[in-house]
Design an enzyme around this catalytic site. Structure first.
Site, short mmCIF file in Angstrom:
data_model
loop_
_atom_site.label_atom_id
_atom_site.label_comp_id
_atom_site.label_asym_id
_atom_site.label_seq_id
_atom_site.Cartn_x
_atom_site.Cartn_y
_atom_site.Cartn_z
N GLU A 8 -23.22 61.59 0.30
CA GLU A 8 -23.85 62.23 1.45
C GLU A 8 -24.50 63.54 1.03
OE1 GLU A 8 -22.51 63.94 5.87
OE2 GLU A 8 -21.01 63.63 4.30
N HIS A 9 -23.72 64.40 0.38
CA HIS A 9 -24.23 65.68 -0.13
C HIS A 9 -24.10 65.69 -1.65
CE1 HIS A 9 -22.36 66.67 3.89
NE2 HIS A 9 -23.58 67.13 4.08
N ASP A 28 -25.85 72.67 6.09
CA ASP A 28 -25.16 72.35 7.32
C ASP A 28 -25.70 73.14 8.51
OD1 ASP A 28 -23.48 70.36 6.50
OD2 ASP A 28 -21.73 71.64 6.21
N GLN A 87 -16.28 70.71 2.30
CA GLN A 87 -16.26 69.38 2.91
C GLN A 87 -14.83 68.91 3.18
OE1 GLN A 87 -19.26 68.01 4.01
NE2 GLN A 87 -19.60 70.13 3.39
N HIS A 144 -13.18 69.53 6.62
CA HIS A 144 -13.60 68.78 7.80
C HIS A 144 -12.50 67.85 8.30
CE1 HIS A 144 -17.75 69.69 8.74
NE2 HIS A 144 -18.09 69.63 7.47
N GLU A 174 -46.79 24.84 8.90
CA GLU A 174 -45.51 25.04 9.55
C GLU A 174 -45.32 24.09 10.74
OE1 GLU A 174 -45.29 29.18 10.55
OE2 GLU A 174 -45.07 29.81 8.47
N HIS A 177 -50.25 27.10 17.59
CA HIS A 177 -50.70 28.29 16.85
C HIS A 177 -52.05 28.01 16.18
CE1 HIS A 177 -46.58 29.72 17.29
NE2 HIS A 177 -46.87 30.85 16.67
#
Length: 440
Positions: free
Chosen positions: A333-334, A367, A265, A268, A421, A426
């Site tokens: 992430e991993h 990956d 990693q 990268h 309400e 309605h």
């Protein structure tokens, strides 16, 4: 070239561990004002001038001598040609990876459903694929054919009618592996444009680039900023931060394996993050030694060195239970569970993009070819986000069919709530359908 590491050492027993960990994990991905304004100007130009702006920006930013938009379009025949230009081994690897990714994602596909209540009222959900998805792919030497597979295949499995890919070709440099991956994954159209201008074109459409419903795929700060600005006009997958890995190890895995997993990693990006957590202090020392031994052998040693020294860490914990607590705090992430019985710890993992189980399951397999998606939440967002999947390319519509009796029964409930309400229309709309009480 001389490289050396001074990876941070933390101990969960230290009083200020939480503060040091927070500092280590902090990551600011917010664009500065200059980038933000430049992106806004580019989006405005593409909206106003369409193809002409795309050609102009591609000439300026990518150094491509394009005379018109036609020079920036690759047809299906060009993708098929790429298949013949890569090696047989590369084609076999792409096809095997694509098949595994497709099989895995087929299991994610959701179907419409309905159920009928006793009075005949029918409720359900209609699942529909998006009409068109846009796939951003980085270009030039920093190209990732694996990302093409991971983004395009789930879209196709979901039933997306058209997948449009944009990929810059700086100085005319075309990556044949990327085009071959697009061919195998079933990409329908390819435009050789990139940057914020490509995102704008996908979001708003031009004379040649069709408007899409969702934009997925990684990119630089200009791409990420553009995705932020067009969100709402189109859907986006996520705003991803630097890649990251957290390895939890009981101290029994080969330290060279762990060091290389951390490197996988760190290579990268200088801002990527690689962290090892273990209750075994002596093992942390051995991994540190492996890092120093192996780093000079790496092609991207300088990038790894900056990543390891800037954002990496070896963390000692009291025991495996505390290691899991730290892992959940980081929400990586991993996450590699490099332990004797990973299945025993799995129920306690609450936050992770992808979980790699056991000593033999390197993150690198995920990956490329294991099958699950490698587009994952970063920067702690695994606390509330999931990997990219088929569900990202499907939308859901609620189905409500009321029988006469069902409308009457529900009308009483709706009337009370609507009048509470102060929404009289309605209430009366529902009351008109109450049996024997119409014409309120």
């Amino acid at each position: 070239m001389t490289v050396s590491t001074a990876i941070a050492r933390l101990n969960a027993a230290d009083q200020d561990f939480a503060r040091h960990l927070d500092h280590l994990l902090s990551w600011e991905s917010v664009s500065d004002d200059a980038v933000n304004q430049r992106v806004l100007d580019i989006i405005k130009a593409v909206r106003e001038r369409g193809d002409a702006a795309l050609v102009e920006f591609t000439q300026r930013f990518d150094g491509v001598d394009a005379k018109s938009i036609d020079d920036l379009i690759l047809d299906r025949a060009r993708l098929e040609l790429a298949l013949t230009r890569i090696t047989a081994a590369q084609r076999e690897a792409l096809e095997k990876a694509a098949n595994r990714v497709r099989i895995y994602h087929e299991r994610q596909k959701q179907d419409s459903w309905q159920y009928t209540e006793a009075d005949g009222t029918v409720l359900g959900q209609k699942v529909t694929p998006l009409d068109r998805a846009g796939l951003y792919v980085p270009g030039g030497k920093a190209s990732y054919p694996s990302s093409v597979l991971m983004n395009a295949i789930p879209a196709k499995v979901a039933g997306v009618t058209e997948v449009v890919m944009v990929v810059p070709t700086p100085r005319g440099e075309v990556n044949e592996l990327v085009l071959a991956a697009a061919c195998i994954a079933g990409v329908d159209r390819v435009f050789t444009v990139g940057g914020a201008q490509a995102v704008a074109a996908l979001a708003y459409g031009t004379e040649s680039v069709p408007q899409v419903d969702k934009i997925v795929g990684p990119g630089n700060i200009y791409v990420a900023t553009a995705k932020r600005h067009v969100f709402g006009q189109v859907g986006i997958d996520m705003i991803a931060g630097p890649s990251e890995i957290l390895v939890v190890c009981d101290g029994q895995t080969d330290p060279d394996w762990i060091a290389m997993d951390l490197f996988s990693q760190a290579e990268h990006d200088e801002d990527a993050q690689a962290i090892l957590v273990s209750p075994d202090a002596e093992f942390l020392d051995r991994v540190a030694a492996s890092i120093d031994k192996l780093l000079p052998t790496m092609e991207r040693a300088e990038i790894i060195e900056k990543s390891i020294n800037g954002r990496g860490a070896l963390i000692q914990v009291r025991d495996m239970q505390q290691a899991i607590e730290v892992a959940n705090r980081i929400a990586p992430e991993h996450l590699e569970l490099s332990v004797a019985d990973p299945q025993a710890w799995l129920p306690q993992i609450r936050h992770a993009g992808a979980i790699f189980m056991g000593r033999h399951t390197s993150e690198a397999l995920g990956d490329y070819c294991a099958g699950p998606n490698h587009v994952l939440p970063t920067s702690g967002t695994a606390r509330f986000s999931s990997p990219l999947g088929v569900y990202d390319f499907q939308k859901r519509s609620s189905i409500i069919f009321c029988s006469e009796q069902g409308a009457s029964e529900l009308g009483h409930t709706a009337s009370v709530l609507a009048r509470g309400e102060s929404l009289t229309a309605h209430a009366r709309s529902a009351e008109y359908r109450i049996l024997n009480e119409k014409g309120n």
